[in-house]
Design a protein around this motif. Structure first.
Motif, PDB file in Angstrom:
ATOM      1  N   ASN A   1       1.097  -0.899   0.218  1.00 32.29           N
ATOM      2  CA  ASN A   1       0.273   0.241   0.069  1.00 32.29           C
ATOM      3  C   ASN A   1       0.974   1.307  -0.062  1.00 32.29           C
ATOM      4  O   ASN A   1       0.469   1.941  -0.133  1.00 32.29           O
ATOM      5  CB  ASN A   1      -0.833  -0.232   1.086  1.00 32.29           C
ATOM      6  N   GLU A   2       1.719   0.658  -0.332  1.00 29.10           N
ATOM      7  CA  GLU A   2       2.760   2.434  -0.295  1.00 29.10           C
ATOM      8  C   GLU A   2       2.568   2.926  -1.753  1.00 29.10           C
ATOM      9  O   GLU A   2       2.869   2.383  -2.342  1.00 29.10           O
ATOM     10  CB  GLU A   2       4.254   2.203  -0.074  1.00 29.10           C
ATOM     11  N   GLY A   3       2.337   4.754  -1.143  1.00 28.86           N
ATOM     12  CA  GLY A   3       1.558   5.414  -2.266  1.00 28.86           C
ATOM     13  C   GLY A   3       0.875   5.384  -3.072  1.00 28.86           C
ATOM     14  O   GLY A   3      -0.270   6.671  -3.425  1.00 28.86           O
ATOM     15  N   SER A   4      -0.477   5.351  -1.506  1.00 30.77           N
ATOM     16  CA  SER A   4      -2.057   5.137  -0.969  1.00 30.77           C
ATOM     17  C   SER A   4      -1.710   5.263   0.290  1.00 30.77           C
ATOM     18  O   SER A   4      -1.319   5.700   0.822  1.00 30.77           O
ATOM     19  CB  SER A   4      -2.737   3.970  -1.178  1.00 30.77           C
ATOM     20  N   GLU A   5      -2.347   6.554   0.100  1.00 36.02           N
ATOM     21  CA  GLU A   5      -3.190   7.070   0.950  1.00 36.02           C
ATOM     22  C   GLU A   5      -3.893   6.160   1.947  1.00 36.02           C
ATOM     23  O   GLU A   5      -4.850   6.092   1.983  1.00 36.02           O
ATOM     24  CB  GLU A   5      -4.235   8.427   1.114  1.00 36.02           C
ATOM     25  N   PRO A   6      -3.182   6.150   3.520  1.00 37.97           N
ATOM     26  CA  PRO A   6      -3.230   5.232   4.559  1.00 37.97           C
ATOM     27  C   PRO A   6      -4.696   5.661   5.266  1.00 37.97           C
ATOM     28  O   PRO A   6      -5.172   4.720   5.518  1.00 37.97           O
ATOM     29  CB  PRO A   6      -2.030   5.454   5.189  1.00 37.97           C
ATOM     30  N   PHE A   7      -4.990   6.907   5.644  1.00 40.30           N
ATOM     31  CA  PHE A   7      -6.576   7.100   5.707  1.00 40.30           C
ATOM     32  C   PHE A   7      -6.825   8.201   5.463  1.00 40.30           C
ATOM     33  O   PHE A   7      -5.906   9.020   4.838  1.00 40.30           O
ATOM     34  CB  PHE A   7      -6.450   7.010   7.714  1.00 40.30           C
ATOM     35  N   PRO A   8      -8.092   8.733   5.314  1.00 40.12           N
ATOM     36  CA  PRO A   8      -8.457   9.807   4.566  1.00 40.12           C
ATOM     37  C   PRO A   8      -7.915  11.541   5.957  1.00 40.12           C
ATOM     38  O   PRO A   8      -7.658  11.310   6.423  1.00 40.12           O
ATOM     39  CB  PRO A   8     -10.381   9.683   5.198  1.00 40.12           C
ATOM     40  N   GLY A   9      -7.275  12.093   4.552  1.00 42.28           N
ATOM     41  CA  GLY A   9      -6.554  13.549   5.644  1.00 42.28           C
ATOM     42  C   GLY A   9      -5.547  13.477   6.131  1.00 42.28           C
ATOM     43  O   GLY A   9      -5.201  14.129   6.846  1.00 42.28           O
ATOM     44  N   CYS A  10      -4.986  12.287   5.945  1.00 44.16           N
ATOM     45  CA  CYS A  10      -3.861  11.899   6.267  1.00 44.16           C
ATOM     46  C   CYS A  10      -3.295  13.286   5.856  1.00 44.16           C
ATOM     47  O   CYS A  10      -3.013  13.473   4.252  1.00 44.16           O
ATOM     48  CB  CYS A  10      -3.017  10.508   5.498  1.00 44.16           C
ATOM     49  N   ASN A  11      -1.779  13.509   6.154  1.00 45.45           N
ATOM     50  CA  ASN A  11      -0.803  14.790   6.053  1.00 45.45           C
ATOM     51  C   ASN A  11       0.411  14.444   6.335  1.00 45.45           C
ATOM     52  O   ASN A  11       0.995  13.494   6.483  1.00 45.45           O
ATOM     53  CB  ASN A  11      -1.513  16.241   7.114  1.00 45.45           C
ATOM     54  N   TYR A  12       1.134  15.600   5.744  1.00 42.18           N
ATOM     55  CA  TYR A  12       2.215  15.128   5.664  1.00 42.18           C
ATOM     56  C   TYR A  12       3.210  14.548   7.287  1.00 42.18           C
ATOM     57  O   TYR A  12       3.778  13.712   7.344  1.00 42.18           O
ATOM     58  CB  TYR A  12       3.181  16.469   5.655  1.00 42.18           C
ATOM     59  N   THR A  13       2.477  16.013   7.895  1.00 41.67           N
ATOM     60  CA  THR A  13       2.631  15.741   9.648  1.00 41.67           C
ATOM     61  C   THR A  13       2.292  13.838   9.803  1.00 41.67           C
ATOM     62  O   THR A  13       3.269  13.599  10.953  1.00 41.67           O
ATOM     63  CB  THR A  13       2.540  16.994  10.450  1.00 41.67           C
ATOM     64  N   ALA A  14       1.506  13.591   9.885  1.00 42.50           N
ATOM     65  CA  ALA A  14       1.093  12.169  10.000  1.00 42.50           C
ATOM     66  C   ALA A  14       2.276  11.282   9.144  1.00 42.50           C
ATOM     67  O   ALA A  14       2.642  10.228  10.558  1.00 42.50           O
ATOM     68  CB  ALA A  14      -0.049  11.747   9.916  1.00 42.50           C
ATOM     69  N   LEU A  15       2.333  11.149   8.766  1.00 44.82           N
ATOM     70  CA  LEU A  15       3.314  10.775   7.890  1.00 44.82           C
ATOM     71  C   LEU A  15       4.790  10.810   8.142  1.00 44.82           C
ATOM     72  O   LEU A  15       6.100   9.787   8.579  1.00 44.82           O
ATOM     73  CB  LEU A  15       3.669  10.844   6.253  1.00 44.82           C
ATOM     74  N   LEU A  16       5.416  11.982   8.466  1.00 44.30           N
ATOM     75  CA  LEU A  16       7.285  12.827   9.287  1.00 44.30           C
ATOM     76  C   LEU A  16       6.455  11.601  10.822  1.00 44.30           C
ATOM     77  O   LEU A  16       7.470  10.746  10.905  1.00 44.30           O
ATOM     78  CB  LEU A  16       6.783  13.898   9.098  1.00 44.30           C
ATOM     79  N   HIS A  17       5.820  11.374  11.341  1.00 44.64           N
ATOM     80  CA  HIS A  17       5.650  11.463  13.083  1.00 44.64           C
ATOM     81  C   HIS A  17       6.184  10.034  12.781  1.00 44.64           C
ATOM     82  O   HIS A  17       6.621   9.267  13.842  1.00 44.64           O
ATOM     83  CB  HIS A  17       4.593  12.063  13.334  1.00 44.64           C
ATOM     84  N   ALA A  18       4.978   9.297  11.709  1.00 44.91           N
ATOM     85  CA  ALA A  18       5.598   7.733  11.639  1.00 44.91           C
ATOM     86  C   ALA A  18       7.261   7.432  11.464  1.00 44.91           C
ATOM     87  O   ALA A  18       7.992   5.920  12.153  1.00 44.91           O
ATOM     88  CB  ALA A  18       4.816   6.773  10.358  1.00 44.91           C
ATOM     89  N   PHE A  19       7.735   8.252  10.019  1.00 43.16           N
ATOM     90  CA  PHE A  19       9.095   8.628  10.164  1.00 43.16           C
ATOM     91  C   PHE A  19       9.643   8.321  11.442  1.00 43.16           C
ATOM     92  O   PHE A  19      11.439   7.642  12.038  1.00 43.16           O
ATOM     93  CB  PHE A  19       9.525   9.017   8.921  1.00 43.16           C
ATOM     94  N   ASP A  20       9.676   9.524  12.065  1.00 43.98           N
ATOM     95  CA  ASP A  20      10.450   9.512  13.328  1.00 43.98           C
ATOM     96  C   ASP A  20      10.773   8.137  14.438  1.00 43.98           C
ATOM     97  O   ASP A  20      11.305   8.334  14.771  1.00 43.98           O
ATOM     98  CB  ASP A  20       9.450  11.078  13.757  1.00 43.98           C
TER      99      ASP A  20
END
Length: 179
Positions: free
Chosen positions: A92-111
């Motif tokens: 699923n990489e490259g697909s929005e994981p949840f509605p309204g997903c934003n840069y900050t949410a993805l950055l937090h997961a990376f952090d």
């Protein structure tokens, strides 16, 4: 840490406590990527997260991929197979994981994944770094060090791609297209 030290790249700030000397460069690279990606958190427009300019991978894909690859490579370094959850994440990489997903949410997961990676480094016995490890279902041979180093260099490569893609998208929004 003083202001001068904060301006220096992570590798110039000295050793990270508890990280074995041979893994310092990999730890520094992961932390550097995190700092560079954090620089976009307040400026990158979330509506551009999944755009693919000129057919390039989206910023959202890169953030997901960075997180997923670290998880997968550290799994292999730990001599484990990927779980069903990891395989689903990869698919699923490259697909929005949840509605309204934003840069900050993805950055937090990376952090969080970087934090887990640094914690893993601190547990590694240096004497095991040349131990044989296998990658994927094909069981491609590597070493623990090879996997951990690749995790760092792969992170740096995708961080660079993400930053260029983000800049390109932001310039298009600003009406400034420079080739």
């Amino acid at each position: 840490m003083d202001k001068q030290a904060q301006k220096q790249e992570v590798w110039l700030r000295g050793p990270l406590p508890g990280v074995p000397p041979l893994l310092q460069p990999a730890a520094h690279a992961l932390l550097q990527a995190g700092e560079e990606l954090a620089g976009l958190a307040d400026t990158f427009p979330n509506d551009l997260l999944w755009h693919k300019p000129a057919g390039l991978a989206s910023v959202g894909f890169h953030l997901q991929h960075l997180t997923g690859v670290l998880d997968r490579l550290f799994t292999y370094a730990d001599e484990r197979l990927l779980s069903d959850g990891q395989l689903t994440y990869l698919k699923n990489e490259g697909s929005e994981p949840f509605p309204g997903c934003n840069y900050t949410a993805l950055l937090h997961a990376f952090d969080r994944q970087v934090e887990a990676s640094i914690a893993y480094f601190k547990m590694v016995e240096e004497s095991t770094l040349t131990d044989l490890r296998y990658v994927g279902r094909a069981r491609i041979p590597s070493t623990k060090l090879g996997l951990l180093f690749h995790a760092a260099e792969h992170t740096q490569r995708h961080t660079g791609q993400l930053l260029v893609t983000a800049r390109m998208l932001m310039q298009q929004v600003d009406g400034i297209i420079r080739l």
